[in-house]
Enzyme design. Structure first.
Site, PDB file in Angstrom:
ATOM      1  N   LYS A 137      51.188  51.745  -9.836  1.00  0.00           N
ATOM      2  CA  LYS A 137      51.210  52.999  -9.065  1.00  0.00           C
ATOM      3  C   LYS A 137      52.646  53.467  -8.858  1.00  0.00           C
ATOM      4  O   LYS A 137      52.957  54.638  -9.006  1.00  0.00           O
ATOM      5  CB  LYS A 137      50.558  52.791  -7.691  1.00  0.00           C
ATOM      6  CG  LYS A 137      49.072  52.522  -7.744  1.00  0.00           C
ATOM      7  CD  LYS A 137      48.500  52.422  -6.344  1.00  0.00           C
ATOM      8  CE  LYS A 137      47.100  51.867  -6.359  1.00  0.00           C
ATOM      9  NZ  LYS A 137      46.597  51.532  -5.035  1.00  0.00           N
ATOM     10  N   GLU A 141      40.783  40.124  -8.558  1.00  0.00           N
ATOM     11  CA  GLU A 141      41.719  40.575  -7.518  1.00  0.00           C
ATOM     12  C   GLU A 141      41.889  39.524  -6.435  1.00  0.00           C
ATOM     13  O   GLU A 141      42.918  39.461  -5.769  1.00  0.00           O
ATOM     14  CB  GLU A 141      41.228  41.882  -6.871  1.00  0.00           C
ATOM     15  CG  GLU A 141      41.716  43.124  -7.585  1.00  0.00           C
ATOM     16  CD  GLU A 141      41.493  44.421  -6.804  1.00  0.00           C
ATOM     17  OE1 GLU A 141      40.844  44.392  -5.736  1.00  0.00           O
ATOM     18  OE2 GLU A 141      41.961  45.463  -7.280  1.00  0.00           O
ATOM     19  N   HIS A 177      27.203  38.753 -31.558  1.00  0.00           N
ATOM     20  CA  HIS A 177      27.519  39.291 -32.889  1.00  0.00           C
ATOM     21  C   HIS A 177      28.922  39.870 -32.942  1.00  0.00           C
ATOM     22  O   HIS A 177      29.275  40.547 -33.896  1.00  0.00           O
ATOM     23  CB  HIS A 177      26.457  40.329 -33.280  1.00  0.00           C
ATOM     24  CG  HIS A 177      25.086  39.723 -33.356  1.00  0.00           C
ATOM     25  ND1 HIS A 177      24.491  39.347 -34.523  1.00  0.00           N
ATOM     26  CD2 HIS A 177      24.220  39.368 -32.367  1.00  0.00           C
ATOM     27  CE1 HIS A 177      23.302  38.813 -34.272  1.00  0.00           C
ATOM     28  NE2 HIS A 177      23.112  38.813 -32.963  1.00  0.00           N
TER      29      HIS A 177
END
Ligand code: PA5
Length: 442
Positions: free
Chosen positions: A417, A282, A303
């Site tokens: 949003k 951010e 792995h």
């Protein structure tokens, strides 16, 4: 007092040389001076910079007292928050906890998290877990209006009030929010909840050492004074470690290493990496720039992701968190039949094997064109975790300024949003609703 440390020599691995890293020292010093002067971009969000050293005994005592009340009265405490309002607490609690604490009975309540996703099954399962048990809620939202925690809070508040009555609920709900603004502040005032303030000048991802992180960590039974003392160790020390980290990652970025992978060999650090990803992602990912912060848990992910890291596109570097001493000891036993062929390591501690896996991996990755630097943590204690948190915060401010961005805003997180509110028909979004429906052919 021992401290965390950094070693960037292995990092070079042919991609950049030490001289190129050192050449960035003046830029790092300038960035640190800009931070200190309070004249850089985002300077209204620098409250975290001298926060550890200014936390008072009274503030810590108040948090400890609230935590003690919740610990005494509750079997579960639900910490509700998202992003910077939960990742720090989760990171520290997981780093310091027994890996199987959830399945063991112990002193104090289990701290569980909600409001960091909108998963219906997750929410229903958590409601089922606490149903019939005494629980408390710490609801954390700086804006006081974030949808994910608001939904969770509405649900768990209702459940608590139905189960225990309004009086118990209002004494066992603690709100951590803005001093004056936001729906959560109004609600807390109306319901008479205990509250703590997230300072105006501390952004979510830099808030772990405010009540946002400290209260849930104290409820989980950890020593917040030691945590803060660790942060103060770094705050009051010199900037060399932060310079080394910021210079090295910026030198690597300029040399085409666009992805930084935070590596651990200790599963307790998984969520420390999640906190770090938010902090750096951010702060730096904007204006078309920024290292992409990723993370892996080794040896587990050797792995799965090991192949890509060893042989894939050469745009990555690693920062390895190495822990000096495990708290507990397990020795590999000898087996007479030795059918599994492990007698060659019999008598060794599991950690000795882990450390050789770590060294072997680092060398292999350098050989494969993946530079890696190392951040050493003497042990997983409150003190060293506190050091690590503040180290990463300050290095982030320095590194972000070196990159030429405002490390303290996050304009990009609003985009989803706006669409979500338009799709849900939130009042005030009528125009956006029409536009998005047209785009979707509705
Ligand atoms: O770092 C940030 O500012 C964000 O991640 C916020 O912490 C997150 O969006 C939650 O916001 P709030 O605390 O206002 O609910």
């Amino acid at each position: 007092m021992k401290k965390i440390g950094i070693d960037n020599v292995a990092a070079l691995g042919g991609s950049v040389n030490l001289a190129e890293v050192e050449a960035l020292k003046p830029a790092a010093v300038e960035a640190a001076e800009l931070l200190e002067s309070g004249k850089g971009a985002g300077n209204d969000f620098l409250g975290w910079l001298h926060l550890p050293g200014s936390i008072t005994d009274a503030e810590l005592a108040s948090i400890e007292a609230t935590a003690a009340r919740l610990r005494q009265d509750c079997e579960f405490v639900i910490a509700i928050g998202i992003g910077g309002s939960y990742l720090g607490a989760k990171a520290v609690i997981d780093a310091l906890s027994d890996s199987f604490a959830a399945y063991k009975s112990g002193k104090g309540p289990k701290v569980v998290f909600a409001g960091n996703n909108i998963g219906e099954d997750y929410t229903a399962e958590l409601m089922d877990l606490v149903k019939g048990h005494r629980f408390g809620i710490i609801v954390i939202s700086k804006s006081g209006t974030t949808t994910e925690p608001a939904i969770a809070f509405r649900l768990f508040k209702e459940l608590l009030e139905q189960q225990e009555g309004k009086e118990f609920a209002s004494r066992h709900i603690v709100a951590i929010t803005d001093a004056h603004r936001g729906a959560l502040r109004s609600l807390a005032t109306q319901e008479g909840y205990d509250t703590y303030v997230i300072p105006d000048n501390v952004g979510g991802r830099f808030s772990v050492l405010t009540p946002v992180g400290l209260l849930p960590i104290a409820v989980a039974g950890f020593d917040i004074r030691e945590l803060v003392a660790g942060a103060v160790d770094i705050e009051k020390g010199d900037n060399e470690m932060m310079y080394t980290y910021a210079q090295t990652r910026n030198a690597l970025y300029r040399a085409g290493k666009k992805i930084e992978i935070l590596v651990n060999f200790c599963p307790k650090l998984h969520n420390l990496a999640e906190w770090w990803k938010q902090l750096y992602g951010e702060s730096e990912g904007k204006d078309g720039k920024g290292i992409f912060p990723a993370s892996v848990d080794f040896t587990t992910d050797l792995h799965s992701m090991g192949q890509w890291i060893q042989d894939g596109e050469r745009t990555i570097f690693e920062t390895v968190l190495t822990v000096g001493e495990p708290a507990l000891e397990v020795v590999i036993p000898t087996d007479d039949a030795d059918l599994d062929g492990l007698n060659y390591i019999a008598g060794k501690r599991v950690d000795q094997v882990n450390k050789m896996a770590e060294l072997g991996t680092r060398l292999a990755h350098v050989d494969g064109g993946v530079p890696n630097m190392v951040i050493s943590i003497p042990a997983l204690t409150e003190r060293y975790i506190g050091q690590l948190l503040y180290f990463f915060e300050k290095a982030c401010g320095i590194s972000g300024y070196m990159l030429g961005v405002n490390p303290f805003n996050q304009p990009g997180v609003e985009a989803y949003k706006k669409n979500m509110f338009a799709l849900l028909g939130k009042p005030g979004y009528e125009e956006a609703t029409r536009a998005i429906n047209a785009r979707l052919g509705k």
